[in-house]
Design a protein around this motif. Structure first.
Motif, mmCIF file in Angstrom:
data_model
loop_
_atom_site.group_PDB
_atom_site.id
_atom_site.type_symbol
_atom_site.label_atom_id
_atom_site.label_comp_id
_atom_site.label_asym_id
_atom_site.label_seq_id
_atom_site.Cartn_x
_atom_site.Cartn_y
_atom_site.Cartn_z
ATOM 1 N N SER A 93 92.540 46.144 40.501
ATOM 2 C CA SER A 93 92.773 47.232 41.256
ATOM 3 C C SER A 93 91.902 47.814 42.109
ATOM 4 O O SER A 93 92.398 48.702 43.018
ATOM 5 C CB SER A 93 93.749 47.946 40.383
ATOM 6 N N ILE A 94 90.605 47.911 41.587
ATOM 7 C CA ILE A 94 89.709 48.745 42.078
ATOM 8 C C ILE A 94 89.079 48.123 43.296
ATOM 9 O O ILE A 94 88.563 46.888 43.462
ATOM 10 C CB ILE A 94 88.743 49.516 41.207
ATOM 11 N N ILE A 153 91.326 43.501 32.964
ATOM 12 C CA ILE A 153 91.590 42.913 33.911
ATOM 13 C C ILE A 153 92.448 43.388 35.254
ATOM 14 O O ILE A 153 91.849 43.416 35.964
ATOM 15 C CB ILE A 153 91.957 41.314 33.476
ATOM 16 N N ASN A 154 93.523 44.152 34.698
ATOM 17 C CA ASN A 154 94.217 44.705 35.691
ATOM 18 C C ASN A 154 93.576 45.811 36.212
ATOM 19 O O ASN A 154 93.562 46.013 37.635
ATOM 20 C CB ASN A 154 95.411 44.950 34.900
ATOM 21 N N HIS A 208 97.245 51.098 38.575
ATOM 22 C CA HIS A 208 96.305 50.380 37.808
ATOM 23 C C HIS A 208 94.885 50.827 37.489
ATOM 24 O O HIS A 208 93.901 50.452 37.178
ATOM 25 C CB HIS A 208 96.478 48.825 37.831
ATOM 26 N N ALA A 209 94.709 51.813 38.457
ATOM 27 C CA ALA A 209 93.162 52.189 38.692
ATOM 28 C C ALA A 209 92.673 53.371 37.743
ATOM 29 O O ALA A 209 92.208 54.143 37.911
ATOM 30 C CB ALA A 209 93.015 52.876 40.076
ATOM 31 N N LEU A 210 92.846 52.816 36.403
ATOM 32 C CA LEU A 210 92.592 53.781 35.227
ATOM 33 C C LEU A 210 92.195 52.797 34.298
ATOM 34 O O LEU A 210 92.693 51.990 33.765
ATOM 35 C CB LEU A 210 93.929 54.349 34.921
ATOM 36 N N ASN A 211 90.789 53.274 33.929
ATOM 37 C CA ASN A 211 90.062 52.230 32.483
ATOM 38 C C ASN A 211 90.694 53.171 31.542
ATOM 39 O O ASN A 211 90.237 54.379 31.252
ATOM 40 C CB ASN A 211 88.715 52.470 32.935
ATOM 41 N N PRO A 215 87.020 55.270 40.650
ATOM 42 C CA PRO A 215 86.078 54.090 40.435
ATOM 43 C C PRO A 215 86.040 53.260 41.534
ATOM 44 O O PRO A 215 86.965 52.452 42.186
ATOM 45 C CB PRO A 215 86.137 53.605 39.278
ATOM 46 N N SER A 216 84.823 52.576 41.938
ATOM 47 C CA SER A 216 84.844 51.385 42.758
ATOM 48 C C SER A 216 83.651 50.444 42.006
ATOM 49 O O SER A 216 82.980 50.952 40.979
ATOM 50 C CB SER A 216 84.098 51.638 44.134
#
Length: 426
Positions: A136-137, A131-132, A46-49, A102-103
């Protein structure tokens, strides 16, 4: 540098470094080669915007001049995402760039996501995905992010850089700093010409002293005395100016309350609550009234704390409990943290607080659950599980012990006038 000769060796070491950094930081990492192609990456599902899903374009634009830097670069997006990059060079030949992210610097709330959607004209249908994504980050503050970049740089070049050097090289504030210096001189000169002088620090010191002592009575009397000067201008907009001043007041009031003995986490939470809710006010008069209420609230909390007259060990013990309500807390763990034997701590706690340690922990967890039941849509089962209750039956039994009602009835607003069992408030 640590890289060996041969393309295969270099590729293997790039992959190795990516895996190690990914495992340590729990943050996605990419290697962009000298053709701007993503050669290697490690990430979470899920670490994808989805708004910035094309990583190649994002990285190319964000770090367009990465081959010219010999130090880590730190960049941010309009979505509060943070990245750092370390370029890979061998014999002065640019091979590519490690990009970590990203963080975020802090947790991204639902309100912030709504703001992101509004400011960037994003369809509301993306909200669940955002939101997800933010859940996740990792949250990595600026200092840790800089140190992580130093570690990556060192692992490649065996070169020790200073954090202050990297921060300075990443700074784009030179023009701002120069303007501040000039503005400061101009403001001083203008104030002297107009006979405008800032308020005396005496009033501020008195306010803070009243908060430290928990003395609301004197505080209220002093609030009626006219100012002996003018407050500074923190914004050209009168409303924003007052809000900025409110934030300053909340900060120093928090420090005074902590100096007066209030548990730091409680003081910071109270300050955060006032600042967050202050932003929803749109009248200067309302802000001034809330400011006075805030001073009194801090003084009341300090006074309540002073009346308890707990020993330092009990204060430390309670502070630990409040910070770890969502974790398992054992007597052995508490005793070790406080530096006392289990038997002595247990007896001392019961003597000073008036209830056992286990009852105190349960009581604070029930207070936390009451807040979640009335301010969120989480299920009763989830809330009970998060706060360490074995099952819903156990949660209901303990909840009723302290409140006289069940979690279900409490959530529905069916709260009894008098609890079935009264336990000393602490």
């Amino acid at each position: 540098m640590f890289f060996q000769d041969g393309d295969n060796d270099i590729n293997n070491e790039i992959e190795y470094i990516c895996k190690i950094i990914f495992e340590v930081l729990k943050t996605p990492i990419f290697f962009l080669d000298n053709n701007n192609d993503i050669f290697f990456s490690m990430s979470y599902e899920h670490a994808l915007n989805l708004i910035l899903s094309n990583k190649k374009n994002l990285f190319t634009n964000m770090f367009s001049d990465r081959n010219s830097y010999s130090f880590p670069m730190v960049k941010s997006t309009n979505f509060y995402e943070n990245y750092f990059a370390v370029s890979l060079k061998k014999d002065d030949i640019f091979l590519g760039t490690f990009i970590v992210g990203p963080s975020t610097y802090s947790l991204i709330t639902a309100q912030t996501i709504d703001k992101i959607i509004s400011e960037n004209n994003i369809p509301l249908s993306y909200k669940r995905d955002l939101i997800n994504f933010y859940n996740s980050i990792q949250v990595i503050d600026y200092s840790r992010l800089i140190n992580a970049s130093l570690l990556l740089h060192y692992s490649i070049y065996n070169e020790k850089l200073k954090a202050a050097t990297v921060i300075e090289k990443n700074s784009s504030l030179k023009d701002v700093v120069l303007k501040i210096e000039n503005d400061n001189k101009n403001i001083l000169s203008k104030n002297r010409q107009n006979l405008f002088f800032h308020h005396s620090p005496t009033r501020e010191k008195f306010f803070l002293q009243c908060i430290r002592e928990g003395n609301k009575e004197d505080l209220l009397q002093y609030l009626t005395i006219p100012e002996d000067g003018e407050y500074g201008i923190l914004s050209d907009n009168p409303l924003r100016n007052q809000k900025n001043f409110f934030i300053c007041c909340a900060t120093i009031a928090t420090r005074a309350a902590i100096d007066g003995g209030l548990e730091p986490e409680l003081a910071y939470s109270l300050s955060d609550s006032y600042i967050q809710n202050m932003e929803y006010l749109y009248e200067v008069t309302d802000l001034l009234n809330l400011e006075n209420k805030m001073y009194c609230d801090f003084a009341d909390n300090v006074l309540k704390f002073k009346k308890l007259s707990y020993s330092r060990s009990i204060i430390v013990c309670q502070s630990y409990i409040l910070k770890h309500l969502y974790e398992d807390i054992s007597l052995s763990e508490l005793a070790q943290f406080v530096g006392l034997s289990k038997k002595y701590l247990s007896g001392l706690f019961s003597k000073e607080v008036g209830i056992t340690l286990s009852d105190y922990i349960q009581k604070k967890r029930i207070e936390e659950s009451k807040h979640l039941l009335t301010s969120s849509n989480y299920s009763i089962l989830d809330i009970g599980t998060w706060l360490g209750f074995h099952d819903q039956s156990h949660f209901t039994r303990i909840f009723k012990k302290f409140t006289g009602t069940t979690p279900k009835k409490f959530k529905e607003g069916k709260i009894p006038t008098v609890p079935e069992i009264m336990i000393n408030d602490v």
